[in-house]
Motif scaffolding. Sequence first.
Motif, short mmCIF file in Angstrom:
data_model
loop_
_atom_site.label_atom_id
_atom_site.label_comp_id
_atom_site.label_asym_id
_atom_site.label_seq_id
_atom_site.Cartn_x
_atom_site.Cartn_y
_atom_site.Cartn_z
N PHE A 238 0.82 -1.22 0.00
CA PHE A 238 0.00 0.00 0.00
C PHE A 238 0.86 1.27 0.00
O PHE A 238 0.38 2.35 -0.35
CB PHE A 238 -0.96 -0.02 1.19
CG PHE A 238 -2.25 0.71 0.96
CD1 PHE A 238 -3.12 0.34 -0.05
CD2 PHE A 238 -2.61 1.78 1.76
CE1 PHE A 238 -4.31 1.02 -0.27
CE2 PHE A 238 -3.80 2.47 1.55
CZ PHE A 238 -4.65 2.09 0.54
N VAL A 281 -8.67 10.86 -9.24
CA VAL A 281 -8.99 11.52 -7.98
C VAL A 281 -7.63 12.01 -7.46
O VAL A 281 -6.80 11.20 -7.07
CB VAL A 281 -9.66 10.56 -6.98
CG1 VAL A 281 -9.92 11.25 -5.66
CG2 VAL A 281 -10.94 10.00 -7.57
N SER A 284 -3.21 11.31 -5.20
CA SER A 284 -2.58 9.99 -5.09
C SER A 284 -2.85 9.09 -6.28
O SER A 284 -2.13 8.11 -6.49
CB SER A 284 -3.03 9.31 -3.79
OG SER A 284 -4.43 9.42 -3.65
N ASP A 346 -9.29 5.84 -9.00
CA ASP A 346 -8.81 6.12 -7.64
C ASP A 346 -7.93 4.95 -7.21
O ASP A 346 -8.03 3.85 -7.75
CB ASP A 346 -9.98 6.33 -6.67
CG ASP A 346 -9.55 7.18 -5.46
OD1 ASP A 346 -8.34 7.45 -5.30
OD2 ASP A 346 -10.44 7.58 -4.67
N SER A 348 -7.84 3.53 -4.20
CA SER A 348 -8.46 2.57 -3.27
C SER A 348 -9.86 3.04 -2.89
O SER A 348 -10.17 4.22 -2.95
CB SER A 348 -7.61 2.44 -2.00
OG SER A 348 -7.35 3.71 -1.44
N ILE A 349 -10.67 2.05 -2.50
CA ILE A 349 -11.95 2.37 -1.85
C ILE A 349 -11.85 1.74 -0.46
O ILE A 349 -11.56 0.54 -0.34
CB ILE A 349 -13.16 1.81 -2.61
CG1 ILE A 349 -13.20 2.36 -4.05
CG2 ILE A 349 -14.45 2.15 -1.88
CD1 ILE A 349 -14.37 1.84 -4.88
N ARG A 351 -13.82 3.02 3.07
CA ARG A 351 -15.20 2.99 3.59
C ARG A 351 -16.24 3.20 2.49
O ARG A 351 -17.39 2.85 2.62
CB ARG A 351 -15.39 4.11 4.62
CG ARG A 351 -14.61 3.91 5.89
CD ARG A 351 -14.82 5.13 6.78
NE ARG A 351 -14.23 4.96 8.09
CZ ARG A 351 -12.97 5.23 8.38
NH1 ARG A 351 -12.16 5.67 7.43
NH2 ARG A 351 -12.51 5.07 9.60
N GLY A 352 -15.81 3.89 1.43
CA GLY A 352 -16.73 4.21 0.35
C GLY A 352 -17.36 5.58 0.51
O GLY A 352 -18.06 6.04 -0.39
N THR A 353 -17.12 6.25 1.61
CA THR A 353 -17.77 7.55 1.84
C THR A 353 -17.24 8.63 0.90
O THR A 353 -18.01 9.36 0.29
CB THR A 353 -17.61 8.01 3.30
OG1 THR A 353 -16.29 7.73 3.73
CG2 THR A 353 -18.60 7.35 4.22
N THR A 354 -15.91 8.72 0.78
CA THR A 354 -15.33 9.71 -0.13
C THR A 354 -15.80 9.43 -1.55
O THR A 354 -16.23 10.32 -2.29
CB THR A 354 -13.79 9.63 -0.13
OG1 THR A 354 -13.34 9.59 1.21
CG2 THR A 354 -13.15 10.76 -0.88
N THR A 355 -15.71 8.16 -1.91
CA THR A 355 -16.03 7.76 -3.28
C THR A 355 -17.48 8.09 -3.63
O THR A 355 -17.77 8.64 -4.69
CB THR A 355 -15.78 6.24 -3.43
OG1 THR A 355 -14.52 5.96 -2.84
CG2 THR A 355 -15.80 5.82 -4.87
N ILE A 387 -1.02 1.11 8.76
CA ILE A 387 -1.90 1.95 7.94
C ILE A 387 -3.23 2.02 8.68
O ILE A 387 -3.74 1.01 9.16
CB ILE A 387 -2.14 1.35 6.53
CG1 ILE A 387 -0.82 1.21 5.77
CG2 ILE A 387 -3.17 2.19 5.76
CD1 ILE A 387 -0.48 2.27 4.79
#
Length: 456
Positions: A238, A281, A284, A346, A348-349, A351-355, A387
């Motif tokens: 990661f 996004v 990163s 992106d 990574s996903i 929690r999915g909240t940002t996405t 992490i």
Amino acid sequence: MCGIFGVSGHDAAAEVTHLGLYSLQHRGQESVGIVATGDGKASALRKMGLLGDHFTPEALSGLTGRTALGHTRYSTAGSSTIENAQPALVSFRGGHISLAHNGNLTNATELRASLEAGGSIFSSTMDSEVIVHRLARAHSKAPERQLAEALQGIEGAYSLLVMIDDTLLAARDPHGWRPLIMGTLNGATVFASESCALDIVGATAVRDVEPGEIIAVDSKGMRTLQLERATPLHRCVFEYVYFARPDSRVFGGSVDRARRALGRRLATEHPAPGADFVFAVPDSSNAAALGFSDVSGLPYELALIRNHYVGRTFIQPTQAGRDAKVKVKYNPVREILAGKSVVMVDDSIVRGTTTKGLVTLIRAAGAREVHMRVSSPPITGPCWYGIDTPDRKELIAAQMSVPEIANAIGVDSLGYISLEGMLESVPDGPSGFCDSCFSGKYPTAAPTVETKMRMG
Ligand code: AMP
């Protein structure tokens, strides 16, 4: 996650450390600290918040000596306090011990309980403090032997910088979870989590501190001690996917090259025929989106703009803080998106909240179709090694299948790179990497709940 930096044999050791930490701010934004030592004295400055907010020239001038180390930290909820800011500094047998740690120890609770049973009094909730207590109890004379003795039986991830009086020590755990690189600067020796911190101070990279290695530097010169090294290694993949800066080299490889290769592989595994363009996004995922563009032939667009005055959303320890920050942090460019079928890349996903918030913004800006491509596989388990991934119940991919996630975040299609695709894309892959948060294969026993109070 945290950033660590140290220098030995420089007249302006604290200033060099201060500069180096600027390049490690992305690794931790909750607290920052520097300890300097010289002529038998040690001084510390530790603050909550960002480096630029507190470390004025006057404050730095109090940190004298030719050896210094520094730390940028982020933590999980509950442990974001000044007591847990690093580097730690304790007086000891007329001298002092200082320590900066990146990583997460998996058996710290047990070790702490046994130290407390023997009379040790802890001043923080950090797992790293265990190492400080063990250093103070070690019998070996040479500082590198003292550290080796202290590290015996410690499990989990650590890249460490330690000062015992005027000796600077660098160490990496036998699995090599976290990066640590050594450089030189006008005869001084410098250590940093990432090579971008050597660049900013003008140091030349020499080599990585090896997994299982301890390096000691003082007025007598440099000594190295190679302890047992794990086979295979478990370098954190990661770091390449998300954490390290793209202008860095970590584990001997370029982060930018790794991310481009991930993006190329992603485009091979999950093409998006018929889309108009691809965008990242930021920041990163920029390099991965460029890789995707290379292979797919889709133009690379700057459809999403990031506000640089807002930190990494995750690094806000509460959910409320994270939600509000999505909009503050990103804004779509309507002129680019209106009426288009777009590929959003992106890294990574979690929690999915940002996405989910981002997809809503992209659609509101007029995008006709949103195809999401992710340059790491579904994250199905927490990281035990430093992490700050949340518990399994908060990880969207631990709760839902890929089609269910696509539905939940509101995209027309969703493609994640495969586990083998990721491991084959990173430098020196596919073996020797830790992929436990994706594969569920953890190389150590589970940490107890308390060790989640990490500092790493
Ligand atoms: P979410 O949509 O809430 O799952 O968040 C995903 C976003 O968080 C992605 O844009 C990632 O770049 C970013 N991210 C992934 N892992 C971390 C982490 N450990 N710390 C901070 N941000 C992260």
